[in-house]
Enzyme design. Structure first.
Site, short mmCIF file in Angstrom:
data_model
loop_
_atom_site.label_atom_id
_atom_site.label_comp_id
_atom_site.label_asym_id
_atom_site.label_seq_id
_atom_site.Cartn_x
_atom_site.Cartn_y
_atom_site.Cartn_z
N GLU A 199 0.81 -1.21 0.00
CA GLU A 199 0.00 0.00 0.00
C GLU A 199 0.84 1.26 0.00
O GLU A 199 1.93 1.29 0.58
CB GLU A 199 -0.86 0.03 1.27
CG GLU A 199 -1.79 -1.13 1.36
CD GLU A 199 -2.44 -1.21 2.73
OE1 GLU A 199 -3.21 -2.15 2.93
OE2 GLU A 199 -2.18 -0.33 3.57
N CYS A 238 3.10 8.07 2.29
CA CYS A 238 3.51 7.00 3.20
C CYS A 238 3.81 5.77 2.34
O CYS A 238 2.95 5.26 1.64
CB CYS A 238 2.39 6.73 4.19
SG CYS A 238 2.83 5.45 5.37
N CYS A 263 4.18 -6.96 15.26
CA CYS A 263 3.75 -6.09 16.36
C CYS A 263 2.27 -6.37 16.65
O CYS A 263 1.47 -6.56 15.73
CB CYS A 263 3.96 -4.62 15.99
SG CYS A 263 5.69 -4.23 15.70
N CYS A 290 -0.71 -4.45 14.92
CA CYS A 290 -0.51 -4.04 13.52
C CYS A 290 -1.14 -5.01 12.53
O CYS A 290 -0.92 -6.22 12.59
CB CYS A 290 0.99 -3.93 13.25
SG CYS A 290 1.35 -3.61 11.52
N CYS A 320 -1.93 1.59 7.97
CA CYS A 320 -0.98 0.68 7.34
C CYS A 320 -1.46 -0.76 7.32
O CYS A 320 -1.84 -1.31 8.33
CB CYS A 320 0.33 0.80 8.11
SG CYS A 320 1.37 -0.62 8.08
S1 SF4 Z 1 4.77 -3.08 9.72
FE1 SF4 Z 1 3.63 -3.55 11.58
S2 SF4 Z 1 4.55 -5.50 12.34
FE2 SF4 Z 1 6.01 -4.54 10.89
S3 SF4 Z 1 7.38 -3.28 12.16
FE3 SF4 Z 1 5.73 -1.92 11.40
S4 SF4 Z 1 4.22 -1.96 13.09
FE4 SF4 Z 1 5.57 -3.77 13.40
#
Ligand code: SF4
Length: 359
Positions: free
Chosen positions: A90, A103, A114, A117, A337
């Site tokens: 994206e 971005c 994470c 995420c 994201c």
């Molecule tokens: S994309 Fe998501 S899982 Fe990967 S480092 Fe960034 S916040 Fe963490």
């Protein structure tokens, strides 16, 4: 066919030399590609016709193809780009008064997992090439078009999309060099930000090789909580991360680090957490950006309410730390994201596993 978007400036010069061409030819082509947004060698009118014919046979200028495009009511634009073998990444453009921020993604998926995420949920697929990273800027600029003064709309770039940029170091730095180079986009290094979850050795390399602005996905004030929210913390704990931030700023004393902090209701958003943060970052010139959590399907967290976010901000501000609250942008198009790509695939099937565990 050699995709010329894969070359940072020095590599472009070397490639032209291999083909018997002088360095200024590489600079001319760079300017056509990035300043002109040109992909057609026939339009590069100051190149000899013989060189244009040669380039048509051996080279191309190609960014990833767009699979889907969405525009939010606030003007935020989002593109889902096809990077082959069923993978999508994206790119999000955020227009604001006097500037436009893009971005950019650096990996298809992400290995770092994470806890909050959506991208991490998809697992890691592969690193993006230099062409696929810089191609996001190139494509967005061309798609949006220059303004009346002949300026491209992308004035700032943040590497905060899908993936951990410092785990795709070489291609990320190649793309950064094209963003900064005067024959390409010529952006000031303060307008280009790499956001990392804290890959400490690569932070030192970035400082030495291409010291752009640095943002850290912090999200927790102590190791116990950060180990859960940002698992790479188990490898590079907070004291090491803070020391790396200080080293990063050594050569540029007027710079600062931006700490990003996603506000998760009842998890990391108390006054006590804010006080711990003040102690943690005491020796790092910094500002904070508080990010309202953007929920996604099966997300295990909820967004902190606004009074809680404001109270948290006030505690930091009273300690003299400049703290902003990120505006929620593009809510109606899942602009956070990884959310759009996440609708396409969940490679880890973690959602299913989570559902099984909770049943
Ligand atoms: S994309 Fe998501 S899982 Fe990967 S480092 Fe960034 S916040 Fe963490």
């Amino acid at each position: 066919m050699q995709n010329l978007l894969d070359f940072e400036p020095a590599a472009m010069t070397a490639w032209f030399a291999e083909h018997g061409e002088k360095p200024f030819r590489a600079r001319q082509v760079l300017r056509w590609i990035y300043k002109g947004g040109e992909s057609d060698f026939d339009a590069m009118s100051d190149l000899a016709i013989s060189l244009r014919e040669k380039l048509k046979l051996i080279a191309c200028i190609q960014s990833p193809k767009v699979m889907r495009e969405e525009t939010a009511s606030d003007g935020t634009r989002k593109w889902l780009l096809d990077v082959g073998t069923g993978n999508a990444v994206e790119t999000v453009f955020i227009p604001e008064e006097g500037r436009g921020t893009l971005c950019v993604s650096t990996q298809a998926g992400c290995a770092l997992d994470c806890a909050f995420c959506s991208t991490g949920k998809q697992g890691f697929n592969r690193n993006l090439s230099t062409a696929e990273i810089i191609g996001q800027v190139w494509w967005a600029n061309r798609e949006l078009g220059k303004d009346a003064d002949g300026n491209w709309p992308v004035t700032n770039v943040v590497l905060m999309g899908m993936g951990e940029p410092l785990l795709n170091f070489d291609n990320t730095v190649n793309a950064l060099r094209l963003m900064l180079d005067d024959n390409a986009y010529g952006l000031s290094r303060r307008r280009v930000t790499v956001s990392t979850s804290g890959v400490v050795p690569a932070m030192d390399r970035l400082r030495d090789e291409c010291p752009v602005a640095l943002a850290i996905s912090l999200h927790a004030p102590n190791d116990a909580l950060r180990n859960v929210l940002v698992p790479i913390n188990q490898k590079y704990p907070l004291q090491e991360l803070m020391a790396a931030c200080q080293r990063y700023l050594e050569k540029a004393p007027r710079d600062f680090v931006t700490f990003e902090y996603v506000m998760l209701a009842g998890v990391n958003d108390s006054v006590q957490h804010a006080r711990e943060l003040i102690e943690l970052v005491r020796d790092v010139p910094c500002k904070f950006n508080l990010i309202p959590f953007n929920p996604f399907p099966q997300a295990p967290y909820q967004r902190s309410d606004m009074p809680t976010v404001l109270r948290f901000r006030d505690v930091l501000m009273q300690a003299g730390i400049v703290t902003t609250i990120r505006k929620v942008r593009g809510d109606d198009i899942a602009a956070a994201c990884g959310q759009l790509a996440g609708q396409v695939q969940d490679k880890t099937k973690r959602t299913h596993r989570l559902m099984e565990v909770s049943q």
